[in-house]
Each structure stands twice: as structure tokens, then as C-alpha cells.
Design an enzyme around this catalytic site. Structure first.
Site, short mmCIF file in Angstrom:
data_model
loop_
_atom_site.label_atom_id
_atom_site.label_comp_id
_atom_site.label_asym_id
_atom_site.label_seq_id
_atom_site.Cartn_x
_atom_site.Cartn_y
_atom_site.Cartn_z
CD GLU A 42 -2.87 -1.15 0.03
OE1 GLU A 42 -3.05 -0.08 -0.60
OE2 GLU A 42 -3.44 -2.23 -0.28
CG HIS B 293 -4.46 -5.23 1.69
ND1 HIS B 293 -4.58 -3.86 1.65
CD2 HIS B 293 -5.39 -5.66 2.59
CE1 HIS B 293 -5.55 -3.48 2.48
NE2 HIS B 293 -6.05 -4.55 3.06
CB CYS C 274 -6.39 -2.95 6.02
SG CYS C 274 -6.74 -4.70 6.25
#
Lengths: 207, 207, 207, 207
Positions: free
Chosen positions: B79, B166, B142
Site C-alpha cells: 500500500e 495486503h 487495514c
């Protein structure tokens, strides 16, 4: 059970074919009650099915399980049916690009796999190995060798069971490529195909 | 390098969370030059970030790497950014279903990961482990813990690097389910996260 | 050209079936050189094919074009082949949930469409209407009526051409639903099926 | 309500951009209570945002709605947030291929759209026009112009609302191309963007 297990060589510019890798791995392993012959088939309109049928004749197996690669699959796909059609989206390794031709002129339109496809898919999913029944094996070499094997068995009224399984791509085949595609690790594929063979060994009554 | 590695407990009716499994596996392994603390975070609006920050304060790591599960991903997604937004599609494990609220009132709109995301993704893909940079960590726990960790570090002017990865679902999570979804085996995830940690250990200069 | 055009009623809890909508729209239009009979088929194991065959006998068309809905398709899919298999994932509207049974015991494994599928797909794509050849019509009512129509024609040695086209869902069927699915607007479907019929009218030689 | 509506010129080798087509269509229509200025932005790192800001300054709108194309989307995607990042997968029309650079050095990490994104998506879905909230506008020109517009408004403490909507591809853009991609017809896009503008006109209080 005498088993003939086949994979395909790489094609379409790829250097790897997961079906070849899985066959290499399984050729080195012992599965209880299984006497296994393996062969890697050329991805070529004539040499592919010829190699399969010649190996079949020499090995005289009870069961033929052919493996191939399906570019965008997420699961191990057990094919239900092969159709009498060649319609290549890309050239085979011999440079043939065939459109809308029958595999065997005057052959029947299709053959159903004579493996217990439902049972195989259930066994895999229960083991946590993603699997599905597929109703199209495509119109390239995979469908062709499945069709030709079943046709040969039918024509000669043999009792051999035969079928085809499509494997996803390996992680290293999709890494860094766009568009993003799913993959499955070699170990899981090997585990899956081993479970398929064990299921076949348990379900196929050999004389 | 002192590393804080976190995963999440299962949520949404699932009994497994790949991020938890990967953390358990890595907690048992030695990675050269890495002093690792691990913790499994609750999937709960308050307890999730609280557990993370408390563990951070006690462990005083150089780097924080949080792991989570992304239902339909085909790759390991590093991310790039966390946004100041809570917008849950399903309830968290505490029964909270929050729509269109900031994580921290008057917090900045977003924080960029302070990990070398490009380098991590390149290393993974070069190793044949499918990876991508992602520009949305979602709007559930998250994204929240990534945002809150980076906010805490920023607010206290600390030098810790932090980010979020992820993971796809595990094969056993998707087997036999419709619609078909991609998956990645635990061993490949563990191999991937190990490579990430080694990359961080090589790139993070620790005093 | 005498054409029998069929659609299906809604099923699986839906209130709309795009194939029904398209048939209603086309029933009101004139296509030069086409004498069209239309009928909406029940999504039911027995009443579906019975309604089709009865309408066929009374209309005596030169060409039969059946339309149906394919939940996740992005294109107008012209089916190449129907297989002798019933394997329902959901119950039909009569509550039948059939697994792994032939449509017609001792029927041939498959029938190829006798429409010019390649030409149809090319015409659509050239007009900017997304289309593909499909090699699986599924194992539900769509595949069944295609198979039964072709079987009837074959058994009675008739010269009628017949085939099946799967339509995507309509925008209003997917709006606000998860997972996100593709759709196609009714006007584009009507335009597409009109182009198909015009192609058939031009290619089918009628006595 | 004074509205500035923008689209983009084609890019990446395509000859069409749906956002341009929609703007052309809407430029010819009257929407009650809406005084609309339209402009087509170059897909170029400098000229894109410059054209937007210059048109903004001259038009002095109450609301800015920018439209762009998202290659594989199935729905009209209302963007929630723009991030301070340029990371081009393909060159822009000026030949710039920028990797991992901020749009504005020392700019804030992100801006949230100041349009009622939730309400817009709900209105569209209720009308049967597939829509979703998106949490990533990408890292190309679309995200850039959204970021730069919101940055300009913020920096000058203006009261203008602004946001971005990604449109799917048009049917003629995907017809005959592999891999198969979803599309949406121009009429449905025009209907959708009209509904968005009506929603904005009803929700934006203009002095």
C-alpha cells in the site's frame, strides 16, 4: 492402476508450462498402487496428438490424465467435455494458425470425459485446493488432445478412462505482468494432481 | 533492525486470516539482522489501533510492517497511502458499521507509507512472487491501522518507517466457493513477506 | 426469412431478464425481409423446451434464434455448441435442481450451432457492439433449449438453422450490487440482435 | 449553479475518450438551473492542469466536475480522494513518463472531493445506472487534475466544490479486443452525468 500422465511443452512465447513442471515433479514420486508413464506433448497440431496416441499404445494404461495450462484460471479446472473444433487464437509451436476447422472430419461433435469429474472436484475442494468443473477446454491443443484421446478409445472400443485438467499459471509467470492475473504455486498443483490420481486409483477398477 | 510485524484476526465470518497465519509462521523463523516483535490485531474500530500503538510503544521498533487480507487480490499489494476515512462495508468484530467518518477528526487527509514501496514490489516480482503497488488500502481496519500508525509517528516526530501490505486469500478460503476467486499459498506469502523484511533490513539504516 | 426469436422469463429471484426485454422490443419492430414469430420460454426443465418445440412446429421458421441471460458476461456471446448435460447451480422456476444428468438419454454428446457464428461476431464487433464466440452455453436452461432445438431439427432431418446468443445483464440489474458486474444497455442489445437478424436474413437462403 | 464540466482528449493510442464524448453531448443540452462551461483537457502533465485552472479562473464556477476514462471499470466511479502522486504506467500525450514524483512538492498528501459522493452514487444506482464510490483515482492525469483543482481552491480559500468521475470505456472501444473488457453506452453515461449535475444543482447552495 496403470496411468498415463501427460503435460505440454511451453507455447506462445512462454518459457514455462505449469503442466510440464507438474509432470516432472510427479515423475519422481511414488503414488501407492499407481504405475505411471509420463510424457510431455508438443504444442503442435499434428505432433501433439500423435505423441499422445503413440505413448498410449505403448503404455497401455487404464487411465489417461492429460494436463495443460489455462492462462487466466484461478482454480484447477477438470474438463467435462472436448469438442470437435480447432480455432486457434495464437499459432501453435509449428506455426499453424487454424480457424474453425474440425479436429476429425466426420468425428462426433464432442466427447465427455470418462473420469469422475464431479468426485475429483469435490475431493480437491474438500482438501482446500481450489477446483471447478469446466465445460469448455478451449479450442487449442488442450481440447484437441482430449478429443483425440477419447476418440481413439471410442473408435477401438477400449475401456480406458480419460480426461483433461487445466492448471492456472505459476506465480513466476504472472509476477510483474499487466494485466494482473491469478496464479497457483507448483506445490499446490502437485498436491492437487496427486489427489486426483489417488482418487482415480481408488475409483477405477482395474482388472 | 527492530521490526514490529502485525497481522489481523479473522473477520466477516471467516475462520482464517492469511495475515495471522503469515505472522505465526514468521514468528518462528530467524531472519538475519532482524529483531522481530509480532502481534495479532483485533478487527475492531478501537481495539485494533490501540493494540498496535501500545505494542509499538513497548517494542520501539525501527520499522512497522502491518499485514492484512484483501478478499479478491491476485498479488501481494504494497500500500502506498492510507486515507483519513472509515467506511465499512461489513461490521467489524465489535459490531461497528461506520459510514463516511474520519479516522481522526482534523487529522490530515492521508499519509504515504514511509517504506520503499517501489523497491519492495520490484524485489518480489523479480523473485517470481506476484506483487503490485496499491493506491487504496480500502476504508476498513487495514487502512485505519496504517493511518493511525503513521499519524502517531508523525505527531511524535519519530523516525520509524511504517507501511501496510495486503495479502490475497489462502487456497482453503476460496476452495469450493462461488464466485471463483484467486488465492495464494501460505508458503509463497511467507516467502514474500520474508523477502520484504530482508529488503527493509537492507534499506533501513538503523543507528 | 421466417424467424423464430425466443427469450426467457426472469429466474433466480430476478424480476428482469434482458432476453425477454429484447424480444419485446423486437416484436414491435419491422426488419426488412424478416417474418418474425416471438415467444418467451419458461425457465423450467420441461416447459422450457416444450414451449420452444411447440412454437417451432406451429411457426415453421427458416431460422431459430434463442436468447438468454449470462450473469457476468461483458459481451454478446454467440454460442458455438450445446452439450447433452443438465447441471443446475440454482433451481429452475419449477424448483428442479438437477445435477449431472443428460438432457436426452442416448442423445449425441453435443450439437454445433448451425448459424454463421463467426460472421455474426465479426459483424457485431465491426459495428462497435462487443461480441465474442462462446464455447460453453452453460448447463442450465439456455444450453438445454439450444440442445433440444438442434436435436429436434436433426432427428427430423429439417433444414432449419438454429443457435443461441447469451446477453449480458442490464444496467439496472447490476446497479448498487456487489460484487460489481459488467452490463450492457437494452438499446445496444436491441441494436446487436437486430444486426444478427439482418446478418441471418442475408446469409440464409430461403426457398 | 455555475458548473465547470471537463473531459479529457484521447490518450494511449486510442482515438476516443468517453469523457470527451460525454462533455460534447452535454454542452448541447440544457439542464434546468445550470449555467455550464465545458472544456476538454489535454492529457499532458503541464497543459492538463493549466487548462483546467485557467478555465476555472475565467468561468468562476460554483462547482467543478471533471470526467475521465478508466479502462477496466464496469461502473461510473465517483472519486473520493486525490493523492499527491504522479506515477504514469504509460506516457502522457506530451511524451512524459513520470515515476513516483509528487504533483506539488510540499503539497498535502491528499484532498478529499468536496462533492456529495455518497449521495451521487446512491442517486445513480437508484436510477439503475451502475455507480460506485472509488478510493483511488489512479496516479495519472485524472488524479492530477483532481488534486490540482482542489489544491487551487484550498490555497485560495475559495468555496467552490470540486470532484472527479471516472467513466468506463465505450462499447466501440472494447469491441473485438482481447482481453474482453466491460463497457457502458454513451447514452447511459450522458444520462448518468446529467443525474449527477442535477444532484449537484439541488445540493449546492449558490448565493
Amino acid at each position: 492402476m496403470k496411468l498415463l500422465l501427460t503435460g505440454f511443452e511451453p507455447f506462445g512465447g512462454s518459457k514455462i508450462n505449469p503442466s510440464e513442471q507438474v509432470v516432472y515433479k510427479l515423475a519422481d514420486r511414488e503414488i501407492a498402487g499407481v504405475d505411471m508413464t509420463t510424457v510431455i506433448l508438443p504444442v503442435e497440431r499434428f505432433a501433439g496428438p500423435d505423441t499422445l496416441i503413440r505413448t498410449y499404445i505403448s503404455a497401455q494404461p487404464d487411465v489417461v490424465l492429460c494436463l495443460g495450462e489455462a492462462g487466466t484460471n484461478t482454480t484447477i479446472a477438470v474438463e467435462r467435455v472436448a469438442i470437435n473444433l480447432l480455432d486457434f487464437l495464437i499459432s501453435d509451436n509449428g506455426g499453424h494458425l487454424i480457424t474453425d476447422k474440425p479436429i476429425i472430419t466426420d468425428g462426433p461433435p464432442a466427447y465427455f470425459a470418462t473420469l469422475p469429474v464431479r468426485e475429483i472436484v469435490n475431493v480437491l475442494n474438500e482438501k482446500g485446493i481450489p477446483a471447478q468443473i469446466s465445460h469448455s477446454a478451449g479450442t487449442f491443443l488442450c481440447n484437441q488432445v482430449m478429443y483425440e484421446m477419447l476418440h481413439y478409445i471410442h473408435k477401438h472400443q477400449l475401456s480406458t478412462s480419460a480426461g483433461f485438467i487445466h492448471l492456472p499459471q505459476l506465480p513466476q509467470q504472472v509476477a510483474g505482468k499487466l494485466p494482473l492475473r491469478p496464479s497457483m504455486s507448483l506445490e499446490l498443483m502437485v498436491q492437487g494432481v496427486t489427489a486426483v490420481i489417488e482418487t482415480l486409483a481408488a475409483s477405477v477398477i482395474t482388472p
